[in-house]
Scaffold this motif. Structure first.
Motif, short mmCIF file in Angstrom:
data_model
loop_
_atom_site.label_atom_id
_atom_site.label_comp_id
_atom_site.label_asym_id
_atom_site.label_seq_id
_atom_site.Cartn_x
_atom_site.Cartn_y
_atom_site.Cartn_z
N GLY A 102 35.82 24.16 10.36
CA GLY A 102 36.20 22.75 9.29
C GLY A 102 36.97 23.22 8.22
O GLY A 102 37.29 24.38 8.08
N PRO A 103 36.96 22.19 7.32
CA PRO A 103 37.91 22.42 6.17
C PRO A 103 37.29 23.13 4.99
O PRO A 103 35.86 23.28 5.02
CB PRO A 103 38.26 21.06 5.44
N PHE A 104 37.73 24.04 4.02
CA PHE A 104 37.23 24.53 3.03
C PHE A 104 36.09 25.65 3.23
O PHE A 104 35.28 25.99 2.71
CB PHE A 104 36.61 23.55 2.04
N ARG A 129 26.33 18.75 12.06
CA ARG A 129 25.43 19.49 10.81
C ARG A 129 26.57 20.42 10.35
O ARG A 129 27.18 21.19 10.84
CB ARG A 129 24.25 20.06 11.28
N TYR A 130 26.55 20.70 8.85
CA TYR A 130 27.46 21.71 8.45
C TYR A 130 26.65 23.13 8.39
O TYR A 130 25.58 23.25 8.15
CB TYR A 130 27.75 21.19 7.02
N PHE A 131 27.68 24.14 8.45
CA PHE A 131 27.06 25.52 8.53
C PHE A 131 27.88 26.32 7.40
O PHE A 131 29.19 26.40 7.66
CB PHE A 131 26.92 26.28 9.77
#
Length: 267
Positions: A224-226, A244-246
């Protein structure tokens, strides 16, 4: 010095021993009836398996004094020309015997086939197969699966040539199980997962097993970004299986255990 006390074999293990003995008797009878062939003995079988005490080792497996294990079953299946499931359906679950060398017209093995299905015969079975520990741990294809107590159930045999093509080292591999439907149709509930523990760096669109506060999970990583990574389920029902973000940091709740490089299960 007292002799070690052996745990009695289970009824299932004794049944395995009897089936092995019956197959040996059949092969020995066939050899006696064919004047062009030497009579098959337990010593000959053990030597084919490259055991240091050939006759004694074979005898102990056939009489039920020692329980069969996966490695011995594979070796005996080659020496006596039978399918592993004919002797031990339990041990044979998840593997297939290599084709008998007595059939030279068999096609050469495909390098991308992980389980023993080839017709090549190396100097020893240990050179041919890598026996990967099979744990009773589960990685949830959904919410986390807790594994407070993990044991080795047995081993699975994988062709060393296939592992070499995959760039995997046997001592870095483990086998666990998937649980749940969030990775369907790629991974089903109760599928066997081969995990490479040396691969702990995220790779875009590859499947990994991660450990977190809610247990072990299996997800596809999406870049994903950043500098963020997304933990994504392959199941299209995003209401039930949202992204979900990791984030790679010491404070992150998830840690990569390894990459899934093979799955096996029912179609």
């Amino acid at each position: 010095m007292k002799k070690p006390i052996r745990t009695p074999l289970s009824a299932e293990q004794l049944a395995d021993a009897k089936r092995l003995h019956d197959i040996y008797k059949k092969r020995a009878k066939e050899s006696r009836e064919d004047p062009s062939r030497p009579v098959l003995t337990q010593t000959e079988v053990g030597e084919r398996c490259e055991w240091k005490s050939p006759q004694s080792t074979v005898s102990q497996y056939m009489t039920g004094k020692v329980a069969l294990n996966l490695e011995a079953l594979v070796k005996l299946s080659e020496a006596l020309d039978f399918e592993p499931a004919e002797v031990s359906p339990t041990l044979a679950a998840g593997i297939r015997r290599a084709s008998s060398p007595a059939h030279p017209d068999h096609e050469a093995p495909a390098a991308n086939s992980p389980l023993p299905v080839s017709a090549d015969v190396p100097e020893s079975e240990d050179d041919r197969y890598a026996f990967v520990p099979q744990y009773d741990a589960k990685a949830a294809a959904g919410l986390g699966s807790e594994n407070p107590h993990v044991e080795i159930r047995s081993t699975l045999a994988f062709k060393r040539d296939w592992l070499k093509v995959k760039g995997a080292k046997a001592d870095q591999l483990i086998v666990i199980y998937a649980e749940g439907q969030s990775m369907w149709p790629t991974i089903n509930d109760r599928d066997v997962l081969l995990i490479d523990r040396s691969r702990v760096e995220p790779v875009d669109r590859q499947v990994f097993v991660l450990a977190g506060v809610d247990g072990a999970i299996v997800k596809r990583l999406i870049q994903g970004p950043f500098g963020k990574w997304i933990l994504r389920s392959d199941n299209d029902d995003k209401d039930q299986h949202p992204d979900r973000y990791f984030v790679r940091s010491d404070e992150n709740e998830h840690r990569i255990i390894g990459q899934v490089i093979w799955r096996g299960g029912d179609l």
